[in-house]
Write a protein that holds these residues in place. Structure first.
Motif, PDB file in Angstrom:
ATOM      1  N   LEU A 148      63.424  58.875  68.975  1.00 53.79           N
ATOM      2  CA  LEU A 148      63.653  57.863  70.006  1.00 53.79           C
ATOM      3  C   LEU A 148      62.659  57.954  71.160  1.00 53.79           C
ATOM      4  O   LEU A 148      62.136  56.927  71.619  1.00 53.79           O
ATOM      5  CB  LEU A 148      65.075  57.992  70.557  1.00 53.79           C
ATOM      6  N   VAL A 149      62.402  59.171  71.647  1.00 54.71           N
ATOM      7  CA  VAL A 149      61.629  59.300  72.890  1.00 54.71           C
ATOM      8  C   VAL A 149      60.233  59.873  72.696  1.00 54.71           C
ATOM      9  O   VAL A 149      59.411  59.793  73.608  1.00 54.71           O
ATOM     10  CB  VAL A 149      62.391  60.157  73.923  1.00 54.71           C
ATOM     11  N   ALA A 150      59.947  60.453  71.534  1.00 56.18           N
ATOM     12  CA  ALA A 150      58.643  61.110  71.344  1.00 56.18           C
ATOM     13  C   ALA A 150      58.021  60.738  70.009  1.00 56.18           C
ATOM     14  O   ALA A 150      57.704  61.615  69.195  1.00 56.18           O
ATOM     15  CB  ALA A 150      58.805  62.626  71.458  1.00 56.18           C
ATOM     16  N   PRO A 151      57.829  59.441  69.735  1.00 55.50           N
ATOM     17  CA  PRO A 151      57.183  59.063  68.477  1.00 55.50           C
ATOM     18  C   PRO A 151      55.725  59.507  68.450  1.00 55.50           C
ATOM     19  O   PRO A 151      55.110  59.721  69.496  1.00 55.50           O
ATOM     20  CB  PRO A 151      57.301  57.537  68.473  1.00 55.50           C
ATOM     21  N   GLY A 152      55.179  59.627  67.260  1.00 58.43           N
ATOM     22  CA  GLY A 152      53.785  60.031  67.128  1.00 58.43           C
ATOM     23  C   GLY A 152      53.653  61.377  66.452  1.00 58.43           C
ATOM     24  O   GLY A 152      54.641  62.012  66.069  1.00 58.43           O
ATOM     25  N   SER A 153      52.420  61.830  66.314  1.00 60.42           N
ATOM     26  CA  SER A 153      52.127  63.050  65.559  1.00 60.42           C
ATOM     27  C   SER A 153      52.269  64.299  66.414  1.00 60.42           C
ATOM     28  O   SER A 153      52.245  64.248  67.649  1.00 60.42           O
ATOM     29  CB  SER A 153      50.715  62.975  64.977  1.00 60.42           C
ATOM     30  N   TRP A 154      52.376  65.429  65.720  1.00 60.82           N
ATOM     31  CA  TRP A 154      52.531  66.735  66.356  1.00 60.82           C
ATOM     32  C   TRP A 154      51.467  67.686  65.832  1.00 60.82           C
ATOM     33  O   TRP A 154      50.959  67.530  64.725  1.00 60.82           O
ATOM     34  CB  TRP A 154      53.932  67.294  66.064  1.00 60.82           C
ATOM     35  N   GLN A 155      51.123  68.685  66.651  1.00 57.59           N
ATOM     36  CA  GLN A 155      50.105  69.672  66.289  1.00 57.59           C
ATOM     37  C   GLN A 155      50.677  71.080  66.374  1.00 57.59           C
ATOM     38  O   GLN A 155      51.593  71.350  67.152  1.00 57.59           O
ATOM     39  CB  GLN A 155      48.904  69.571  67.238  1.00 57.59           C
ATOM     40  N   LEU A 156      50.095  71.951  65.577  1.00 53.98           N
ATOM     41  CA  LEU A 156      50.444  73.373  65.606  1.00 53.98           C
ATOM     42  C   LEU A 156      49.422  74.119  66.453  1.00 53.98           C
ATOM     43  O   LEU A 156      48.216  73.897  66.325  1.00 53.98           O
ATOM     44  CB  LEU A 156      50.449  73.939  64.190  1.00 53.98           C
ATOM     45  N   ALA A 157      49.911  75.014  67.304  1.00 54.90           N
ATOM     46  CA  ALA A 157      49.044  75.925  68.047  1.00 54.90           C
ATOM     47  C   ALA A 157      49.476  77.348  67.731  1.00 54.90           C
ATOM     48  O   ALA A 157      50.676  77.641  67.674  1.00 54.90           O
ATOM     49  CB  ALA A 157      49.136  75.665  69.546  1.00 54.90           C
ATOM     50  N   LEU A 158      48.492  78.228  67.527  1.00 59.33           N
ATOM     51  CA  LEU A 158      48.761  79.647  67.276  1.00 59.33           C
ATOM     52  C   LEU A 158      48.016  80.466  68.331  1.00 59.33           C
ATOM     53  O   LEU A 158      47.000  81.095  68.049  1.00 59.33           O
ATOM     54  CB  LEU A 158      48.298  80.041  65.865  1.00 59.33           C
ATOM     55  N   PRO A 159      48.511  80.420  69.564  1.00 57.63           N
ATOM     56  CA  PRO A 159      47.772  81.067  70.665  1.00 57.63           C
ATOM     57  C   PRO A 159      47.826  82.585  70.594  1.00 57.63           C
ATOM     58  O   PRO A 159      48.797  83.174  70.104  1.00 57.63           O
ATOM     59  CB  PRO A 159      48.499  80.549  71.914  1.00 57.63           C
ATOM     60  N   ARG A 160      46.778  83.203  71.090  1.00 57.60           N
ATOM     61  CA  ARG A 160      46.712  84.645  71.241  1.00 57.60           C
ATOM     62  C   ARG A 160      45.857  84.913  72.477  1.00 57.60           C
ATOM     63  O   ARG A 160      45.156  84.014  72.952  1.00 57.60           O
ATOM     64  CB  ARG A 160      46.109  85.301  69.989  1.00 57.60           C
ATOM     65  N   PRO A 161      45.909  86.110  73.042  1.00 60.34           N
ATOM     66  CA  PRO A 161      45.142  86.391  74.263  1.00 60.34           C
ATOM     67  C   PRO A 161      43.672  86.011  74.118  1.00 60.34           C
ATOM     68  O   PRO A 161      43.009  86.399  73.169  1.00 60.34           O
ATOM     69  CB  PRO A 161      45.314  87.902  74.445  1.00 60.34           C
ATOM     70  N   GLY A 162      43.200  85.195  75.046  1.00 60.51           N
ATOM     71  CA  GLY A 162      41.805  84.758  75.031  1.00 60.51           C
ATOM     72  C   GLY A 162      41.533  83.558  74.170  1.00 60.51           C
ATOM     73  O   GLY A 162      40.404  83.059  74.144  1.00 60.51           O
ATOM     74  N   ALA A 163      42.545  83.052  73.462  1.00 63.94           N
ATOM     75  CA  ALA A 163      42.347  81.902  72.575  1.00 63.94           C
ATOM     76  C   ALA A 163      43.659  81.127  72.486  1.00 63.94           C
ATOM     77  O   ALA A 163      44.551  81.490  71.718  1.00 63.94           O
ATOM     78  CB  ALA A 163      41.893  82.358  71.190  1.00 63.94           C
ATOM     79  N   LEU A 164      43.749  80.076  73.278  1.00 58.20           N
ATOM     80  CA  LEU A 164      44.983  79.295  73.329  1.00 58.20           C
ATOM     81  C   LEU A 164      45.035  78.188  72.288  1.00 58.20           C
ATOM     82  O   LEU A 164      46.018  77.444  72.222  1.00 58.20           O
ATOM     83  CB  LEU A 164      45.154  78.679  74.728  1.00 58.20           C
ATOM     84  N   GLY A 165      43.997  78.059  71.485  1.00 57.99           N
ATOM     85  CA  GLY A 165      43.978  76.989  70.485  1.00 57.99           C
ATOM     86  C   GLY A 165      43.932  75.633  71.152  1.00 57.99           C
ATOM     87  O   GLY A 165      43.148  75.406  72.082  1.00 57.99           O
ATOM     88  N   VAL A 166      44.790  74.716  70.729  1.00 60.02           N
ATOM     89  CA  VAL A 166      44.757  73.352  71.260  1.00 60.02           C
ATOM     90  C   VAL A 166      45.506  73.230  72.580  1.00 60.02           C
ATOM     91  O   VAL A 166      45.465  72.163  73.210  1.00 60.02           O
ATOM     92  CB  VAL A 166      45.345  72.346  70.246  1.00 60.02           C
ATOM     93  N   LEU A 167      46.181  74.292  73.030  1.00 53.11           N
ATOM     94  CA  LEU A 167      47.006  74.179  74.231  1.00 53.11           C
ATOM     95  C   LEU A 167      46.174  73.991  75.489  1.00 53.11           C
ATOM     96  O   LEU A 167      45.187  74.686  75.713  1.00 53.11           O
ATOM     97  CB  LEU A 167      47.885  75.419  74.391  1.00 53.11           C
ATOM     98  N   ARG A 168      46.620  73.061  76.342  1.00 50.51           N
ATOM     99  CA  ARG A 168      45.970  72.818  77.628  1.00 50.51           C
ATOM    100  C   ARG A 168      46.887  73.160  78.800  1.00 50.51           C
ATOM    101  O   ARG A 168      46.519  72.968  79.944  1.00 50.51           O
ATOM    102  CB  ARG A 168      45.586  71.339  77.733  1.00 50.51           C
TER     103      ARG A 168
END
Length: 238
Positions: free
Chosen positions: A65-85
């Motif tokens: 209902l409130v969050a249509p659209g695609s989702w992504q996986l992030a696998l963060p680790r120290p010094g590398a947050l992946g796609v996270l902002r």
């Protein structure tokens, strides 16, 4: 492990958005093998009751209902947050668990915590993440790092570590994903686990130069495998 829960959730969220999959079936598939999955929406970002946990079916209906659209996986680790902002609260939670499911346009993220035989998901606010690299690009990079790692470890006469006994729970991704992405995800996860096992075990490495060199090559393999796994979990566009 939280990482497997995040892989299952992100791919079924994408299947829920892009195929006729129902919330009931998606929730059952995500929770397969676990006693229960509950969702805590303390800030009411999905419109769920902020004072108590909600079941996964209710949460998935709210997502539709409130969050249509695609989702992504992030696998963060120290010094590398992946796609996270960000924001900081999400980055910190992601580093604690090592896995985040984030909406491709931002706004919402799910962070898993295993509680005995159950999984609890926290819904946190998210900035719009960086786009995932293409799966093909990440597969090529992973293959290159694997060759480099094999060559370097052979030169050093250093083992990569005890190969983990990986028992993947059937198809890793939701059934709606193409077979090529299924294979790519399984390969990436296996290599990620191998790299992590090697980094955790350097008892057979005899001198400090080899320890550092071995760690460097395994970290690069770990990073490439994590990128490839995240890319394989993205919904195939076009």
């Amino acid at each position: 492990m939280p990482r497997l829960a995040a892989i299952t959730l992100v791919t079924h969220l994408n299947a829920l958005q892009h195929t006729p999959l129902s919330s009931e079936v998606a929730a059952s598939l995500v929770a397969h093998g676990d006693v229960a999955h509950h969702v805590v929406d303390a800030d009411g970002l999905l419109g769920l009751d902020p004072l108590r946990s909600s079941d996964l079916i209710t949460a998935l209906r709210a997502v539709q209902l409130v969050a249509p659209g695609s989702w992504q996986l992030a696998l963060p680790r120290p010094g590398a947050l992946g796609v996270l902002r960000g924001p900081v609260a999400l980055n910190r939670a992601g580093l604690e668990t090592g896995a985040v499911v984030v909406h491709a346009s931002g706004g919402w993220a799910f962070v898993p915590h295993r509680v005995g035989p159950a999984v609890q998901w926290r819904v946190l606010a998210a900035e719009r993440p960086f786009p995932s690299p293409s799966a093909a690009e990440c597969e090529r990079a992973l293959s290159a790092e694997l060759l480099q790692a094999a060559g370097t470890l052979s030169e050093l006469d250093a083992p990569s570590g005890t190969r983990p006994d990986v028992d993947l729970p059937g198809p890793l991704l939701a059934a709606a994903y193409p077979a090529r992405q299924q294979r790519a995800a399984e390969r990436a996860l296996r290599l990620l686990l191998v790299a992590e096992a090697g980094l955790a075990d350097d008892r057979d490495v005899l001198h400090s130069f080899a320890v550092q060199k071995r760690a460097d090559v395994l970290r690069r393999l770990q990073a490439a495998a994590a990128d490839a796994l995240c890319a394989a979990c993205a919904w195939p566009e076009g």
